[in-house]
Motif scaffolding. Structure first.
Motif, PDB file in Angstrom:
ATOM      1  N   VAL A  85       1.777  36.783 -28.585  1.00  0.00           N
ATOM      2  CA  VAL A  85       2.858  35.936 -28.073  1.00  0.00           C
ATOM      3  C   VAL A  85       3.529  36.628 -26.904  1.00  0.00           C
ATOM      4  N   ASP A  86       3.671  35.862 -25.815  1.00  0.00           N
ATOM      5  CA  ASP A  86       4.326  36.378 -24.611  1.00  0.00           C
ATOM      6  C   ASP A  86       5.531  35.489 -24.315  1.00  0.00           C
ATOM      7  N   TRP A  87       6.731  36.013 -24.614  1.00  0.00           N
ATOM      8  CA  TRP A  87       7.948  35.236 -24.410  1.00  0.00           C
ATOM      9  C   TRP A  87       8.425  35.264 -22.961  1.00  0.00           C
ATOM     10  N   THR A  88       7.812  36.086 -22.144  1.00  0.00           N
ATOM     11  CA  THR A  88       8.279  36.217 -20.762  1.00  0.00           C
ATOM     12  C   THR A  88       7.804  35.090 -19.860  1.00  0.00           C
ATOM     13  N   ASN A  89       6.929  34.222 -20.358  1.00  0.00           N
ATOM     14  CA  ASN A  89       6.438  33.124 -19.510  1.00  0.00           C
ATOM     15  C   ASN A  89       7.583  32.221 -19.064  1.00  0.00           C
ATOM     16  N   TYR A  90       8.551  32.004 -19.940  1.00  0.00           N
ATOM     17  CA  TYR A  90       9.657  31.107 -19.589  1.00  0.00           C
ATOM     18  C   TYR A  90      10.593  31.766 -18.583  1.00  0.00           C
ATOM     19  N   SER A  91      10.901  33.007 -18.774  1.00  0.00           N
ATOM     20  CA  SER A  91      11.788  33.685 -17.812  1.00  0.00           C
ATOM     21  C   SER A  91      11.099  33.871 -16.469  1.00  0.00           C
ATOM     22  N   GLU A  92       9.812  34.233 -16.489  1.00  0.00           N
ATOM     23  CA  GLU A  92       9.089  34.390 -15.234  1.00  0.00           C
ATOM     24  C   GLU A  92       8.899  33.053 -14.518  1.00  0.00           C
ATOM     25  N   GLY A  93       8.586  32.023 -15.281  1.00  0.00           N
ATOM     26  CA  GLY A  93       8.415  30.712 -14.658  1.00  0.00           C
ATOM     27  C   GLY A  93       9.706  30.156 -14.095  1.00  0.00           C
ATOM     28  N   TRP A  94      10.827  30.461 -14.725  1.00  0.00           N
ATOM     29  CA  TRP A  94      12.114  29.954 -14.233  1.00  0.00           C
ATOM     30  C   TRP A  94      12.475  30.545 -12.875  1.00  0.00           C
ATOM     31  N   ASN A  95      12.076  31.780 -12.629  1.00  0.00           N
ATOM     32  CA  ASN A  95      12.427  32.467 -11.383  1.00  0.00           C
ATOM     33  C   ASN A  95      11.201  32.835 -10.539  1.00  0.00           C
ATOM     34  N   LEU A  97       9.412  30.943  -8.431  1.00  0.00           N
ATOM     35  CA  LEU A  97       9.323  30.295  -7.124  1.00  0.00           C
ATOM     36  C   LEU A  97      10.465  30.745  -6.221  1.00  0.00           C
ATOM     37  N   GLN A  98      10.517  30.137  -5.049  1.00  0.00           N
ATOM     38  CA  GLN A  98      11.522  30.530  -4.074  1.00  0.00           C
ATOM     39  C   GLN A  98      12.937  30.258  -4.574  1.00  0.00           C
ATOM     40  N   TYR A  99      13.097  29.208  -5.352  1.00  0.00           N
ATOM     41  CA  TYR A  99      14.399  28.860  -5.920  1.00  0.00           C
ATOM     42  C   TYR A  99      14.248  28.813  -7.443  1.00  0.00           C
ATOM     43  N   PRO A 100      15.343  28.981  -8.183  1.00  0.00           N
ATOM     44  CA  PRO A 100      15.247  28.824  -9.648  1.00  0.00           C
ATOM     45  C   PRO A 100      14.771  27.423 -10.013  1.00  0.00           C
ATOM     46  N   PHE A 101      14.108  27.335 -11.128  1.00  0.00           N
ATOM     47  CA  PHE A 101      13.536  26.034 -11.516  1.00  0.00           C
ATOM     48  C   PHE A 101      14.625  25.001 -11.778  1.00  0.00           C
ATOM     49  N   SER A 102      15.842  25.444 -12.044  1.00  0.00           N
ATOM     50  CA  SER A 102      16.940  24.490 -12.224  1.00  0.00           C
ATOM     51  C   SER A 102      17.184  23.678 -10.964  1.00  0.00           C
ATOM     52  N   ARG A 103      16.902  24.257  -9.791  1.00  0.00           N
ATOM     53  CA  ARG A 103      17.075  23.525  -8.527  1.00  0.00           C
ATOM     54  C   ARG A 103      16.146  22.313  -8.487  1.00  0.00           C
ATOM     55  N   TYR A 104      14.932  22.479  -8.930  1.00  0.00           N
ATOM     56  CA  TYR A 104      13.970  21.381  -8.906  1.00  0.00           C
ATOM     57  C   TYR A 104      14.291  20.349  -9.982  1.00  0.00           C
ATOM     58  N   LEU A 105      14.811  20.790 -11.110  1.00  0.00           N
ATOM     59  CA  LEU A 105      15.229  19.826 -12.130  1.00  0.00           C
ATOM     60  C   LEU A 105      16.401  18.982 -11.652  1.00  0.00           C
ATOM     61  N   ILE A 106      17.321  19.602 -10.926  1.00  0.00           N
ATOM     62  CA  ILE A 106      18.463  18.841 -10.392  1.00  0.00           C
ATOM     63  C   ILE A 106      17.996  17.838  -9.353  1.00  0.00           C
ATOM     64  N   VAL A 262       6.452  18.461  -8.196  1.00  0.00           N
ATOM     65  CA  VAL A 262       5.944  19.133  -7.002  1.00  0.00           C
ATOM     66  C   VAL A 262       6.066  20.644  -7.147  1.00  0.00           C
ATOM     67  N   ALA A 263       7.146  21.114  -7.762  1.00  0.00           N
ATOM     68  CA  ALA A 263       7.310  22.552  -7.967  1.00  0.00           C
ATOM     69  C   ALA A 263       6.250  23.105  -8.909  1.00  0.00           C
ATOM     70  N   LEU A 264       5.853  22.335  -9.913  1.00  0.00           N
ATOM     71  CA  LEU A 264       4.802  22.793 -10.824  1.00  0.00           C
ATOM     72  C   LEU A 264       3.480  22.980 -10.088  1.00  0.00           C
ATOM     73  N   ARG A 265       3.250  22.187  -9.077  1.00  0.00           N
ATOM     74  CA  ARG A 265       1.997  22.316  -8.324  1.00  0.00           C
ATOM     75  C   ARG A 265       1.940  23.634  -7.553  1.00  0.00           C
ATOM     76  N   THR A 266       3.083  24.169  -7.182  1.00  0.00           N
ATOM     77  CA  THR A 266       3.092  25.418  -6.414  1.00  0.00           C
ATOM     78  C   THR A 266       2.709  26.628  -7.253  1.00  0.00           C
ATOM     79  N   PRO A 278       3.341  30.891 -16.899  1.00  0.00           N
ATOM     80  CA  PRO A 278       4.625  30.350 -16.429  1.00  0.00           C
ATOM     81  C   PRO A 278       4.569  28.869 -16.100  1.00  0.00           C
ATOM     82  N   MET A 279       3.431  28.410 -15.551  1.00  0.00           N
ATOM     83  CA  MET A 279       3.339  26.987 -15.233  1.00  0.00           C
ATOM     84  C   MET A 279       3.378  26.135 -16.500  1.00  0.00           C
ATOM     85  N   PHE A 280       2.673  26.550 -17.557  1.00  0.00           N
ATOM     86  CA  PHE A 280       2.717  25.812 -18.809  1.00  0.00           C
ATOM     87  C   PHE A 280       4.121  25.847 -19.411  1.00  0.00           C
TER      88      PHE A 280
END
Length: 311
Positions: A85-95, A97-106, A262-266, A278-280
């Protein structure tokens, strides 16, 4: 002198109890039917439905399990029970990209809210006009509206891009929101037209006797009675707009304007060095709003579809 006729009852006539017993003897015997065949048939049906449900849910469950696996084990270990189990996928995926993933959700939330408001207002008004107003060429325009459902987005995307480019709307949310304000989704118009036609016209006539015009009839009578159809429109608009990838990829070029799809595609790299874990993980995060919308709106969705067209 009046003659009195006395009716004599034969002494050998059967009594009511004897008649009932005779009828019971003549009736065919009641055969006992075992409930086991019906139970076996029901058990087989439920087993088939459970197997089909498991088959449909397997990709989603695999995606969820893979979001907790290291990237190098995702395609080597296909079991649903991760060996590591690798719990870091969520933290790595959130940060990642160029912007935090919250930016794309907003960004996705802004487009969804604008599209939601636009479809509810414009499509309901267009549906009221087709269902209640009498104007020249109504059937022709209604047929043209229905034919527009068959047009794929790939046919109209080039003229739309040229138009929005001349309006200097590229890299803004306007190309994705403004068309919704103009009742461009013919499916929702047709859905509401069928629902409005099921509402008795006597309510309109009673409102006109009280001095109501079309505006007040639309706001105070049609809309409150059309909550199932409005809820169905809202749920479908939310899911389709949130999961939209093609049109958002065309009109949004700058990274700060990207939406969640679109952010998931990057996360994918053409050279092969893709961040699958991180993408998953971010894919699961992006699916949560869709899951919640369907979970809490399922009752209204089924009711709106079931009652549409019933007169």
């Amino acid at each position: 002198m009046t003659e009195v006729h006395v009716r004599t009852v034969p002494t050998d006539a059967p009594t009511p109890a004897q008649r009932i017993a005779a009828l019971a003897d003549e009736a065919p015997p009641v055969r006992y039917r075992s409930p086991w065949p019906d139970r076996r048939r029901a058990a087989l049906k439920h087993a088939g439905l459970i197997a089909l449900c498991a088959l449909m849910l397997y990709p989603l469950v695999w995606l969820l399990v893979s979001s907790f696996k290291p990237t190098d084990l995702i395609f080597r270990d296909v079991s649903l029970i991760p060996s590591e189990v690798d719990w870091t996928n969520y933290s790595e995926g959130w940060n990642a990209l160029q912007y935090p993933f919250s930016r794309y959700l907003i960004n996705s939330a802004v487009i969804v809210l604008g599209s939601l408001l636009g479809n509810l207002v414009s499509c309901s008004m267009a549906a009221y006009a087709f269902a209640r107003l009498e104007f020249r060429g109504r059937k022709l325009w209604f047929a043209i509206m229905l034919m527009s459902i068959m047009l794929p987005i790939h046919v109209i995307i080039v003229p739309q891009y040229i138009l929005f480019a001349r309006l200097d709307w590229i890299n803004t949310f306007l190309p994705l929101i403004v068309p919704k304000l103009l009742a461009t989704d013919a499916f929702f118009i047709f859905l509401m037209v069928q629902f409005f036609r099921g509402i008795p016209r006597e309510l309109d006539e009673a409102a006109r006797l009280d001095g109501c015009g079309h505006g007040r009839i639309y706001l105070r009578i049609m809309l409150p009675l059309s909550l199932p159809a409005l809820a169905t429109t809202a749920i479908f608009t939310f899911i389709w707009t949130w999961n939209d990838f093609f049109s958002q990829l065309i009109f949004l070029v700058r990274p700060d304007m990207y939406t969640a799809p679109v952010a998931l595609r990057t996360f994918l790299d053409s050279t092969g060095a893709s961040s699958w874990g991180p993408m998953f993980a971010m894919s699961i995060v992006s699916l949560i709003p869709v899951f919640l919308a369907f979970l809490f709106g399922q009752k209204y969705l089924v009711k709106g579809i079931a009652t549409t067209g019933i007169k």
